[in-house]
Design a protein around this motif. Structure first.
Motif, PDB file in Angstrom:
ATOM      1  N   LYS A  54       3.021 -92.964 -80.979  1.00 47.56           N
ATOM      2  CA  LYS A  54       1.594 -93.233 -81.104  1.00 47.56           C
ATOM      3  C   LYS A  54       0.850 -91.994 -81.596  1.00 47.56           C
ATOM      4  O   LYS A  54      -0.059 -92.091 -82.412  1.00 47.56           O
ATOM      5  CB  LYS A  54       1.030 -93.685 -79.762  1.00 47.56           C
ATOM      6  CG  LYS A  54      -0.412 -94.134 -79.894  1.00 47.56           C
ATOM      7  CD  LYS A  54      -0.871 -94.951 -78.738  1.00 47.56           C
ATOM      8  CE  LYS A  54      -2.192 -95.637 -78.993  1.00 47.56           C
ATOM      9  NZ  LYS A  54      -3.202 -94.880 -79.696  1.00 47.56           N
ATOM     10  N   ASP A  58      -1.417 -91.960 -84.864  1.00 54.34           N
ATOM     11  CA  ASP A  58      -2.843 -91.618 -84.828  1.00 54.34           C
ATOM     12  C   ASP A  58      -3.148 -90.431 -85.722  1.00 54.34           C
ATOM     13  O   ASP A  58      -4.253 -90.322 -86.257  1.00 54.34           O
ATOM     14  CB  ASP A  58      -3.266 -91.287 -83.391  1.00 54.34           C
ATOM     15  CG  ASP A  58      -3.317 -92.528 -82.530  1.00 54.34           C
ATOM     16  OD1 ASP A  58      -3.168 -92.411 -81.295  1.00 54.34           O
ATOM     17  OD2 ASP A  58      -3.490 -93.621 -83.095  1.00 54.34           O
ATOM     18  N   GLU A  75      13.500 -91.936-100.793  1.00 53.05           N
ATOM     19  CA  GLU A  75      13.548 -93.387-100.578  1.00 53.05           C
ATOM     20  C   GLU A  75      14.168 -93.797 -99.251  1.00 53.05           C
ATOM     21  O   GLU A  75      13.685 -94.725 -98.608  1.00 53.05           O
ATOM     22  CB  GLU A  75      14.284 -94.067-101.740  1.00 53.05           C
ATOM     23  CG  GLU A  75      13.360 -94.356-102.896  1.00 53.05           C
ATOM     24  CD  GLU A  75      14.090 -94.570-104.202  1.00 53.05           C
ATOM     25  OE1 GLU A  75      15.314 -94.748-104.161  1.00 53.05           O
ATOM     26  OE2 GLU A  75      13.420 -94.540-105.242  1.00 53.05           O
ATOM     27  N   ILE A  78      11.511 -93.877 -96.423  1.00 47.07           N
ATOM     28  CA  ILE A  78      10.278 -94.650 -96.570  1.00 47.07           C
ATOM     29  C   ILE A  78      10.486 -96.043 -95.986  1.00 47.07           C
ATOM     30  O   ILE A  78      11.476 -96.711 -96.282  1.00 47.07           O
ATOM     31  CB  ILE A  78       9.870 -94.732 -98.056  1.00 47.07           C
ATOM     32  CG1 ILE A  78       9.517 -93.334 -98.553  1.00 47.07           C
ATOM     33  CG2 ILE A  78       8.680 -95.654 -98.244  1.00 47.07           C
ATOM     34  CD1 ILE A  78       9.181 -93.290-100.008  1.00 47.07           C
ATOM     35  N   PHE A  79       9.527 -96.477 -95.144  1.00 50.97           N
ATOM     36  CA  PHE A  79       9.612 -97.789 -94.507  1.00 50.97           C
ATOM     37  C   PHE A  79       9.323 -98.898 -95.513  1.00 50.97           C
ATOM     38  O   PHE A  79      10.013 -99.900 -95.562  1.00 50.97           O
ATOM     39  CB  PHE A  79       8.613 -97.822 -93.343  1.00 50.97           C
ATOM     40  CG  PHE A  79       8.498 -99.139 -92.667  1.00 50.97           C
ATOM     41  CD1 PHE A  79       7.390 -99.949 -92.875  1.00 50.97           C
ATOM     42  CD2 PHE A  79       9.483 -99.585 -91.816  1.00 50.97           C
ATOM     43  CE1 PHE A  79       7.269-101.164 -92.241  1.00 50.97           C
ATOM     44  CE2 PHE A  79       9.379-100.807 -91.186  1.00 50.97           C
ATOM     45  CZ  PHE A  79       8.277-101.593 -91.393  1.00 50.97           C
ATOM     46  N   GLY A  80       8.276 -98.733 -96.303  1.00 50.90           N
ATOM     47  CA  GLY A  80       7.899 -99.761 -97.264  1.00 50.90           C
ATOM     48  C   GLY A  80       6.722 -99.293 -98.077  1.00 50.90           C
ATOM     49  O   GLY A  80       6.237 -98.181 -97.903  1.00 50.90           O
ATOM     50  N   CYS A  81       6.244-100.170 -98.969  1.00 49.02           N
ATOM     51  CA  CYS A  81       5.157 -99.820 -99.855  1.00 49.02           C
ATOM     52  C   CYS A  81       4.051-100.850 -99.660  1.00 49.02           C
ATOM     53  O   CYS A  81       4.228-102.012 -99.983  1.00 49.02           O
ATOM     54  CB  CYS A  81       5.675 -99.832-101.289  1.00 49.02           C
ATOM     55  SG  CYS A  81       4.488 -99.253-102.451  1.00 49.02           S
ATOM     56  N   ARG A  82       2.902-100.425 -99.091  1.00 47.36           N
ATOM     57  CA  ARG A  82       1.806-101.358 -98.808  1.00 47.36           C
ATOM     58  C   ARG A  82       0.768-101.229 -99.900  1.00 47.36           C
ATOM     59  O   ARG A  82       0.039-100.248 -99.969  1.00 47.36           O
ATOM     60  CB  ARG A  82       1.197-101.026 -97.438  1.00 47.36           C
ATOM     61  CG  ARG A  82      -0.051-101.793 -97.078  1.00 47.36           C
ATOM     62  CD  ARG A  82       0.232-103.213 -96.766  1.00 47.36           C
ATOM     63  NE  ARG A  82      -0.900-103.898 -96.173  1.00 47.36           N
ATOM     64  CZ  ARG A  82      -0.987-105.213 -96.055  1.00 47.36           C
ATOM     65  NH1 ARG A  82      -0.014-105.978 -96.493  1.00 47.36           N
ATOM     66  NH2 ARG A  82      -2.028-105.770 -95.476  1.00 47.36           N
ATOM     67  N   LEU A  83       0.705-102.257-100.783  1.00 41.98           N
ATOM     68  CA  LEU A  83      -0.281-102.283-101.866  1.00 41.98           C
ATOM     69  C   LEU A  83      -0.259-100.974-102.661  1.00 41.98           C
ATOM     70  O   LEU A  83      -1.284-100.387-102.959  1.00 41.98           O
ATOM     71  CB  LEU A  83      -1.694-102.516-101.309  1.00 41.98           C
ATOM     72  CG  LEU A  83      -1.884-103.785-100.501  1.00 41.98           C
ATOM     73  CD1 LEU A  83      -3.284-103.851 -99.950  1.00 41.98           C
ATOM     74  CD2 LEU A  83      -1.603-105.020-101.349  1.00 41.98           C
ATOM     75  N   LEU A  99      15.030 -83.130 -83.807  1.00 36.73           N
ATOM     76  CA  LEU A  99      16.075 -82.169 -84.197  1.00 36.73           C
ATOM     77  C   LEU A  99      15.455 -80.853 -84.655  1.00 36.73           C
ATOM     78  O   LEU A  99      15.911 -79.769 -84.275  1.00 36.73           O
ATOM     79  CB  LEU A  99      16.916 -82.738 -85.344  1.00 36.73           C
ATOM     80  CG  LEU A  99      17.989 -83.744 -84.972  1.00 36.73           C
ATOM     81  CD1 LEU A  99      18.555 -84.357 -86.224  1.00 36.73           C
ATOM     82  CD2 LEU A  99      19.074 -83.084 -84.171  1.00 36.73           C
ATOM     83  N   ASN A 102      13.913 -78.901 -81.770  1.00 34.71           N
ATOM     84  CA  ASN A 102      14.982 -78.372 -80.932  1.00 34.71           C
ATOM     85  C   ASN A 102      15.601 -77.124 -81.569  1.00 34.71           C
ATOM     86  O   ASN A 102      15.820 -76.105 -80.911  1.00 34.71           O
ATOM     87  CB  ASN A 102      16.042 -79.473 -80.745  1.00 34.71           C
ATOM     88  CG  ASN A 102      17.107 -79.078 -79.769  1.00 34.71           C
ATOM     89  OD1 ASN A 102      16.815 -78.455 -78.764  1.00 34.71           O
ATOM     90  ND2 ASN A 102      18.341 -79.399 -80.081  1.00 34.71           N
ATOM     91  N   PHE A 103      15.855 -77.208 -82.878  1.00 35.40           N
ATOM     92  CA  PHE A 103      16.432 -76.075 -83.598  1.00 35.40           C
ATOM     93  C   PHE A 103      15.503 -74.866 -83.543  1.00 35.40           C
ATOM     94  O   PHE A 103      15.929 -73.740 -83.273  1.00 35.40           O
ATOM     95  CB  PHE A 103      16.705 -76.485 -85.054  1.00 35.40           C
ATOM     96  CG  PHE A 103      17.483 -75.479 -85.834  1.00 35.40           C
ATOM     97  CD1 PHE A 103      16.846 -74.614 -86.704  1.00 35.40           C
ATOM     98  CD2 PHE A 103      18.854 -75.389 -85.713  1.00 35.40           C
ATOM     99  CE1 PHE A 103      17.561 -73.681 -87.432  1.00 35.40           C
ATOM    100  CE2 PHE A 103      19.581 -74.472 -86.431  1.00 35.40           C
ATOM    101  CZ  PHE A 103      18.935 -73.619 -87.293  1.00 35.40           C
ATOM    102  N   TYR A 206      16.569 -78.931 -92.080  1.00 38.64           N
ATOM    103  CA  TYR A 206      16.063 -79.934 -91.146  1.00 38.64           C
ATOM    104  C   TYR A 206      14.759 -80.485 -91.693  1.00 38.64           C
ATOM    105  O   TYR A 206      13.681 -79.999 -91.359  1.00 38.64           O
ATOM    106  CB  TYR A 206      15.824 -79.319 -89.758  1.00 38.64           C
ATOM    107  CG  TYR A 206      17.084 -78.934 -89.034  1.00 38.64           C
ATOM    108  CD1 TYR A 206      17.647 -77.675 -89.212  1.00 38.64           C
ATOM    109  CD2 TYR A 206      17.722 -79.821 -88.172  1.00 38.64           C
ATOM    110  CE1 TYR A 206      18.811 -77.321 -88.560  1.00 38.64           C
ATOM    111  CE2 TYR A 206      18.882 -79.471 -87.513  1.00 38.64           C
ATOM    112  CZ  TYR A 206      19.423 -78.224 -87.704  1.00 38.64           C
ATOM    113  OH  TYR A 206      20.578 -77.862 -87.046  1.00 38.64           O
TER     114      TYR A 206
END
Lengths: 252, 188
Positions: A54, A58, A75, A78-83, A99, A102-103, A206
């Motif tokens: 969250k 935000d 690529e 990337i989750f997706g392409c919105r408009l 990760l 932590n490093f 990383y």
């Protein structure tokens, strides 16, 4: 006969490549335990509690650039392409961020030198003040060619190079990859970097796929890095005191 | 001091590991940490060649089932009466309330599919949200009414400017009567 020996003797002073004397090693059991103990735990510094999905949402970390700016190697992140606007996959970002933090914490625990690099003028001051508050270093100005690769000539012989480079923005002002990424790979220095959808994440050790342009996002990253570094340093002091007391108790 | 500056071959870790094996380099600080917590992808250099031929878009577009309702809403009413306030994370725009109402009425199932859109509009009107249609016939009237009510100060300023311009033109006519008269009688 004598000439080559004289030349060889003079050579270091001519080319300023005098090797720094190796620090006197005191092979104590306690030192080894101090350094290797954190490696046993998967999350010794508990960096997971510093951020949540969250918080990332935000802070608008998931917002990437437009479809046309997309880098081929980003690529998978990337989750997706919105408009037409790329949306970065925050689940992957959570993993990568954990990760990377932590490093960073482990490097800070081992008293490594950390250098914050960002050529984004909007956040130059923020990055510099973050570095100052952690007690580490920052470079947000023009990167001269030989800063890492020609350090012994630029700064004098026997310079200690940074042990970690953190990129708050991996591009320079002409939207090309920052020279320090390539230089750090050359000098075998690991890097942690925030990669946006138009960046090349290949050489960064990383990468953290995320937005590097919104003020909220960069403030979040700065806050997270500062908290991890300070936490790691405090842990180190605690452990040193603990082992000191332990060894005194054993000795007495 | 030896080193390996070939950033395009292998990763930082593999090069350092090989140098350590030969024994020409002291063990760096980060080596054990990397070995204990390696990254998800080994940071090997890849040359960024562009794709050739037909380019397949690997990234899927993001669409939701509510997008159909949203598209119809924006086509009919333009952008809603209330602007978006993005500073609040729980902000509900006019379009979002429309979509929620639409889904509610659809779930109830009492109204037919064709009339669902108008019914949602009426329901929102009952709640107090006025939706102005973006149809072509009604564009002229609302615009006139809007300009008349919107900026009386601007209108007054425009009127005074126009009056001044007309006065100036009349002055010019008075100053150059000869020219005007000659023009009038010219072709004759």
């Amino acid at each position: 006969m004598a000439v080559p020996r004289l030349l060889r003797a003079a050579a270091p002073r001519l080319y300023s490549t005098v090797v720094a004397p190796a620090p006197a090693r005191q092979p104590r059991d306690v030192d080894d335990r101090l350094i290797t103990e954190p490696l046993g735990h998967p999350d010794f510094f508990n960096v997971q509690e510093l951020f949540s999905l969250k918080d990332l949402f935000d802070a608008r970390v998931h917002l990437g650039h437009k479809k046309g700016c997309r880098h081929r190697f980003m690529e998978p992140y990337i989750f997706g392409c919105r408009l037409g606007q790329d949306i970065i996959d925050l689940d992957q970002t959570m993993q990568h961020l954990q990760l990377a933090l932590n490093f960073t914490a482990h490097i800070a625990y081992r008293k490594g030198i950390i250098l914050f690099v960002s050529r984004n003028r909007q956040f130059g001051h923020l990055v510099e003040s973050t570095a100052q508050e952690c007690g580490e270093y920052a470079h947000t100005r023009y990167w001269q060619g030989g800063l890492l690769t020609n350090a012994n000539v630029q700064f004098g012989p026997g310079v200690r190079l940074p042990d970690l480079l953190i990129f708050l923005s991996s591009l320079n002002n002409v939207f090309e990859p920052h020279v320090a990424i390539r230089d750090a790979a050359k000098m075998n220095i690991p890097t942690v970097g925030v990669v946006d959808t138009n960046c090349n994440p290949c050489l960064i050790t990383y990468p953290i796929p995320g937005n590097d342009d919104s003020p909220t996002a960069v403030e979040l990253y700065c806050k997270l890095f500062k908290m991890t570094i300070i936490r790691a340093k405090d842990k180190r002091k605690q452990k040193e005191v603990f082992y000191d007391l332990q060894s005194k108790a054993e000795g007495a | 001091m030896a080193g390996n500056r070939m950033q395009k071959i292998g990763s930082v870790f593999t090069r350092t590991r090989n140098l350590l094996r030969i024994g020409v380099v002291p063990k760096p600080l980060w080596f054990d940490v990397y070995a204990a917590f390696p990254p998800l992808r080994e940071p090997v250099y890849r040359s960024p060649r562009p794709r050739y031929g037909k380019v397949k878009d690997v990234v899927p577009p993001v669409f939701y089932p509510e997008d159909e309702v949203r598209a119809r809403f924006y086509r009919a009413y333009g952008s809603g009466p209330r602007s978006f306030d993005l500073s609040q994370s729980n902000f509900k725009s006019t379009c979002q309330r429309f979509v929620e109402k639409f889904n509610e009425l659809k779930k109830e199932g009492k109204i037919e599919e064709d009339r669902l859109f108008e019914e949602t509009g009426k329901a929102l009107l009952a709640q107090g949200i006025i939706l102005q249609r973006r149809g072509t016939e009604k564009v002229a009237q609302p615009d006139h009414q809007d300009t008349q009510t919107r900026d009386p100060v601007l209108r007054m300023r425009l009127q005074t400017v126009l009056e001044e311009m007309q006065e100036k033109k009349q002055d010019q006519f008075i100053q150059l009567p000869a020219v005007r008269m000659s023009n009038c009688f010219g072709p004759g």
